[in-house]
Structure formats: structure tokens, C-alpha cells
Design an enzyme around this catalytic site. Structure first.
Site, PDB file in Angstrom:
ATOM      1  N   LYS A  80      65.335  18.064  62.594  1.00  0.00           N
ATOM      2  CA  LYS A  80      65.016  19.291  61.878  1.00  0.00           C
ATOM      3  C   LYS A  80      66.067  20.372  62.151  1.00  0.00           C
ATOM      4  O   LYS A  80      66.871  20.246  63.078  1.00  0.00           O
ATOM      5  CB  LYS A  80      63.631  19.784  62.322  1.00  0.00           C
ATOM      6  CG  LYS A  80      62.496  18.806  61.993  1.00  0.00           C
ATOM      7  CD  LYS A  80      61.147  19.397  62.387  1.00  0.00           C
ATOM      8  CE  LYS A  80      59.998  18.482  62.008  1.00  0.00           C
ATOM      9  NZ  LYS A  80      58.687  19.098  62.268  1.00  0.00           N
TER      10      LYS A  80
ATOM     11  N   TYR B  87      55.316  16.584  53.081  1.00  0.00           N
ATOM     12  CA  TYR B  87      54.238  17.220  53.837  1.00  0.00           C
ATOM     13  C   TYR B  87      53.035  17.478  52.932  1.00  0.00           C
ATOM     14  O   TYR B  87      52.392  18.537  53.025  1.00  0.00           O
ATOM     15  CB  TYR B  87      54.733  18.530  54.459  1.00  0.00           C
ATOM     16  CG  TYR B  87      55.626  18.338  55.679  1.00  0.00           C
ATOM     17  CD1 TYR B  87      55.308  17.430  56.687  1.00  0.00           C
ATOM     18  CD2 TYR B  87      56.784  19.111  55.843  1.00  0.00           C
ATOM     19  CE1 TYR B  87      56.116  17.271  57.813  1.00  0.00           C
ATOM     20  CE2 TYR B  87      57.598  18.956  56.973  1.00  0.00           C
ATOM     21  CZ  TYR B  87      57.253  18.031  57.946  1.00  0.00           C
ATOM     22  OH  TYR B  87      58.043  17.880  59.065  1.00  0.00           O
TER      23      TYR B  87
ATOM     24  N   ARG C 274      57.381   7.264  67.613  1.00  0.00           N
ATOM     25  CA  ARG C 274      56.393   8.349  67.744  1.00  0.00           C
ATOM     26  C   ARG C 274      56.151   8.663  69.214  1.00  0.00           C
ATOM     27  O   ARG C 274      55.997   9.818  69.597  1.00  0.00           O
ATOM     28  CB  ARG C 274      55.063   7.951  67.094  1.00  0.00           C
ATOM     29  CG  ARG C 274      55.035   8.070  65.587  1.00  0.00           C
ATOM     30  CD  ARG C 274      55.000   9.473  65.055  1.00  0.00           C
ATOM     31  NE  ARG C 274      53.721  10.142  65.198  1.00  0.00           N
ATOM     32  CZ  ARG C 274      53.394  11.255  64.555  1.00  0.00           C
ATOM     33  NH1 ARG C 274      54.254  11.846  63.713  1.00  0.00           N
ATOM     34  NH2 ARG C 274      52.231  11.822  64.736  1.00  0.00           N
TER      35      ARG C 274
ATOM     36  N   THR D 281      52.853  16.877  68.605  1.00  0.00           N
ATOM     37  CA  THR D 281      53.376  17.803  67.596  1.00  0.00           C
ATOM     38  C   THR D 281      53.811  19.138  68.191  1.00  0.00           C
ATOM     39  O   THR D 281      54.909  19.626  67.910  1.00  0.00           O
ATOM     40  CB  THR D 281      52.307  18.048  66.509  1.00  0.00           C
ATOM     41  OG1 THR D 281      51.938  16.788  65.929  1.00  0.00           O
ATOM     42  CG2 THR D 281      52.823  18.977  65.433  1.00  0.00           C
TER      43      THR D 281
ATOM     44  N   ASN E 278      59.837  22.034  66.176  1.00  0.00           N
ATOM     45  CA  ASN E 278      59.617  20.957  67.150  1.00  0.00           C
ATOM     46  C   ASN E 278      60.629  19.825  67.037  1.00  0.00           C
ATOM     47  O   ASN E 278      60.334  18.666  67.267  1.00  0.00           O
ATOM     48  CB  ASN E 278      58.173  20.447  67.062  1.00  0.00           C
ATOM     49  CG  ASN E 278      57.822  19.943  65.678  1.00  0.00           C
ATOM     50  OD1 ASN E 278      58.637  20.007  64.767  1.00  0.00           O
ATOM     51  ND2 ASN E 278      56.620  19.432  65.524  1.00  0.00           N
TER      52      ASN E 278
ATOM     53  N   HIS F  60      61.084  15.053  63.156  1.00  0.00           N
ATOM     54  CA  HIS F  60      59.973  14.382  62.471  1.00  0.00           C
ATOM     55  C   HIS F  60      60.083  12.888  62.718  1.00  0.00           C
ATOM     56  O   HIS F  60      61.189  12.345  62.784  1.00  0.00           O
ATOM     57  CB  HIS F  60      60.041  14.634  60.958  1.00  0.00           C
ATOM     58  CG  HIS F  60      59.173  13.684  60.180  1.00  0.00           C
ATOM     59  ND1 HIS F  60      57.827  13.901  59.994  1.00  0.00           N
ATOM     60  CD2 HIS F  60      59.442  12.484  59.586  1.00  0.00           C
ATOM     61  CE1 HIS F  60      57.319  12.891  59.305  1.00  0.00           C
ATOM     62  NE2 HIS F  60      58.279  12.013  59.052  1.00  0.00           N
TER      63      HIS F  60
ATOM     64  N   GLU G 136      58.445   6.975  53.356  1.00  0.00           N
ATOM     65  CA  GLU G 136      59.373   8.048  53.732  1.00  0.00           C
ATOM     66  C   GLU G 136      60.826   7.579  53.692  1.00  0.00           C
ATOM     67  O   GLU G 136      61.718   8.340  53.291  1.00  0.00           O
ATOM     68  CB  GLU G 136      58.996   8.583  55.117  1.00  0.00           C
ATOM     69  CG  GLU G 136      57.658   9.321  55.078  1.00  0.00           C
ATOM     70  CD  GLU G 136      57.211   9.846  56.432  1.00  0.00           C
ATOM     71  OE1 GLU G 136      57.924   9.652  57.445  1.00  0.00           O
ATOM     72  OE2 GLU G 136      56.126  10.466  56.477  1.00  0.00           O
TER      73      GLU G 136
HETATM   74  N1  UDP Z   1      53.213  22.259  61.842  1.00  0.00           N
HETATM   75  C1  UDP Z   1      53.110  23.639  62.003  1.00  0.00           C
HETATM   76  N2  UDP Z   1      51.914  24.165  62.448  1.00  0.00           N
HETATM   77  C2  UDP Z   1      50.837  23.394  62.730  1.00  0.00           C
HETATM   78  C3  UDP Z   1      50.949  21.994  62.546  1.00  0.00           C
HETATM   79  C4  UDP Z   1      52.150  21.470  62.102  1.00  0.00           C
HETATM   80  O1  UDP Z   1      54.063  24.355  61.749  1.00  0.00           O
HETATM   81  O2  UDP Z   1      49.776  23.920  63.122  1.00  0.00           O
HETATM   82  C5  UDP Z   1      54.489  21.684  61.397  1.00  0.00           C
HETATM   83  C6  UDP Z   1      55.270  21.039  62.533  1.00  0.00           C
HETATM   84  O3  UDP Z   1      56.661  21.293  62.332  1.00  0.00           O
HETATM   85  C7  UDP Z   1      54.944  19.565  62.357  1.00  0.00           C
HETATM   86  C8  UDP Z   1      54.854  19.468  60.841  1.00  0.00           C
HETATM   87  O4  UDP Z   1      54.221  20.663  60.437  1.00  0.00           O
HETATM   88  O5  UDP Z   1      55.921  18.718  62.920  1.00  0.00           O
HETATM   89  C9  UDP Z   1      54.065  18.268  60.357  1.00  0.00           C
HETATM   90  O6  UDP Z   1      52.793  18.287  60.925  1.00  0.00           O
HETATM   91  P1  UDP Z   1      52.076  16.948  61.396  1.00  0.00           P
HETATM   92  O7  UDP Z   1      50.640  17.289  61.685  1.00  0.00           O
HETATM   93  O8  UDP Z   1      52.343  15.867  60.412  1.00  0.00           O
HETATM   94  O9  UDP Z   1      52.781  16.655  62.813  1.00  0.00           O
HETATM   95  P2  UDP Z   1      53.893  15.606  63.254  1.00  0.00           P
HETATM   96  O10 UDP Z   1      53.616  14.319  62.517  1.00  0.00           O
HETATM   97  O11 UDP Z   1      55.239  16.187  62.917  1.00  0.00           O
HETATM   98  O12 UDP Z   1      53.716  15.455  64.744  1.00  0.00           O
HETATM   99 MG    MG Z   2      53.253  13.990  60.537  1.00  0.00          MG
END
Ligand code: UDP
Ligand code: MG
Length: 177
Positions: free
Chosen positions: A32, A72, A108, A114, A135, A138, A149
Site C-alpha cells: 500500500k 473493497y 495472511r 488488520t 497498515n 493487503h 484478486e
Molecule cells: N480498514 C480501515 N478501517 C477499519 C477496517 C479496515 O481503514 O476499521 C482498511 C484497512 O486498510 C484494511 C482494509 O480497510 O486493510 C480492508 O479491510 P479488511 O477488513 O478486508 O482487512 P484486511 O483483509 O486488510 O486485514
Molecule cells: Mg480483507
């Protein structure tokens, strides 16, 4: 989603040239803007290489709101979605196709929770971040989403079929047959 591109054959290899990797998976990572802005690209990619996962596709690209609404889709109604789009479009990103046995779950687990503040030390997010949104990376969350994806971000000819020279040191014969 694209029809049956070459990258979809990664799970369940069938061709002779790929016979040593027939149980392998391919998963998508996105480094990212927080990775690029903080100059963490090399260190983040190294986490996968040092584990024994291999890079089968890698490129820099500029994301836009259209592709992020697809990618997303589960978050478009969340209050933080506009901020997420702003963040994810603030610089180019680097997308990668990472392969290995059980690569989706392995990647993962290397990436971590996250929210970086909750992510375990030793994970990428646990070691390099302090934010829930910024974070670093992805990673696809299931084999099916990995296929979708990879097809979203890569053309078939951007995924490269090669056999890493060290594959027989990374896996036992029964793990890759
Ligand atoms: N995100 C955010 N606020 C939240 C949850 C998620 O900004 O409360 C963002 C964060 O960058 C995250 C992305 O949205 O990586 C995708 O969310 P997801 O729940 O799919 O988490 P991931 O799979 O990336 O762990
Ligand atoms: Mg995700």
C-alpha cells in the site's frame, strides 16, 4: 472476472512444466502507499522471500476509486471507505502474486491482524505499522478471493511460470507432488 487466465492454473497445476508445483497456491499482495511512503518495499517483500515463498508477478500501478470499489466491495458502505480510497490512491502501489504451498494462509499469517496495533510482533503489520488503515499491505483472505484478486490486478501474461532453483530445498518431494 476474466475467463480462465493462466494464473488460475496455479492451484492444481496441470502442465508438465509446472508439475513440481501442482499443489501450490498463488495469492495477491498489495504494498500500500504506506509501504512506499515509508520506503518499506524491500523489507516487506523480503519477509516472503525469506519464508520460502516465491514472486510470480510484480508491478507498480496507480489504483483508482473504480477498482477499489470492486476490491473493497465488502467495505463500500463503511464510514471509513472514502478515507480508505484517498489513502489507497495517494501514491502508486506495488501488486504482487506470491506462490507456494498453502500460500494464501501463509501470507495472511505473515501479514498479521488488520490493525497494526493489534498485530503480533513478527508479522509485517506488527513490526512496521501503528495504524488500522495505514497498515502497509493487503493480502487475499481465501483461495477463491486470491483467484479473483489476481485476475483483477494482473493480466495472464504478467504471471510468470518458472521453477525456483531452490524449490527442492524449500519443500520435501511429497509436499510438492
Ligand atoms: N480498514 C480501515 N478501517 C477499519 C477496517 C479496515 O481503514 O476499521 C482498511 C484497512 O486498510 C484494511 C482494509 O480497510 O486493510 C480492508 O479491510 P479488511 O477488513 O478486508 O482487512 P484486511 O483483509 O486488510 O486485514
Ligand atoms: Mg480483507
Amino acid at each position: 472476472m476474466v475467463g480462465s487466465p493462466k494464473c488460475c492454473n496455479f492451484v492444481g497445476w496441470t502442465t508438465n512444466s509446472q508439475k513440481n508445483r501442482k499443489s501450490m497456491e498463488l495469492t495477491l499482495i498489495i504494498l500500500k502507499p504506506s509501504s512506499l511512503q515509508r520506503a518499506l518495499v524491500g523489507r516487506v517483500l523480503n519477509r516472503f522471500e525469506q519464508k520460502g515463498l516465491f514472486i510470480y508477478g510484480l508491478k507498480m500501478m496507480q489504483l483508482d476509486e473504480t477498482i477499489l470499489r470492486e476490491h473493497y466491495a465488502h467495505l463500500v458502505d463503511k464510514p471509513f471507505f472514502p478515507s480508505l480510497v484517498k489513502s489507497m490512491t495517494s501514491t502508486p502501489v506495488i501488486v504482487g502474486a506470491i506462490g507456494g504451498k498453502d500460500a494464501v494462509a501463509c501470507v495472511r499469517s505473515i501479514v498479521g491482524a488488520t490493525n497494526c496495533r493489534n498485530a503480533a510482533p513478527g508479522t509485517i503489520r506488527g513490526d512496521f505499522g501503528m495504524s488500522g488503515q495505514e497498515n502497509i499491505i493487503h493480502a487475499s483472505d481465501s483461495v477463491e478471493n486470491a483467484r479473483i484478486e489476481i485476475n483483477r490486478f494482473f493480466k495472464p501474461d504478467e504471471i510468470f511460470d518458472y521453477t525456483p532453483a531452490i524449490i527442492h530445498s524449500v519443500y520435501s518431494p511429497d509436499e510438492i507432488s
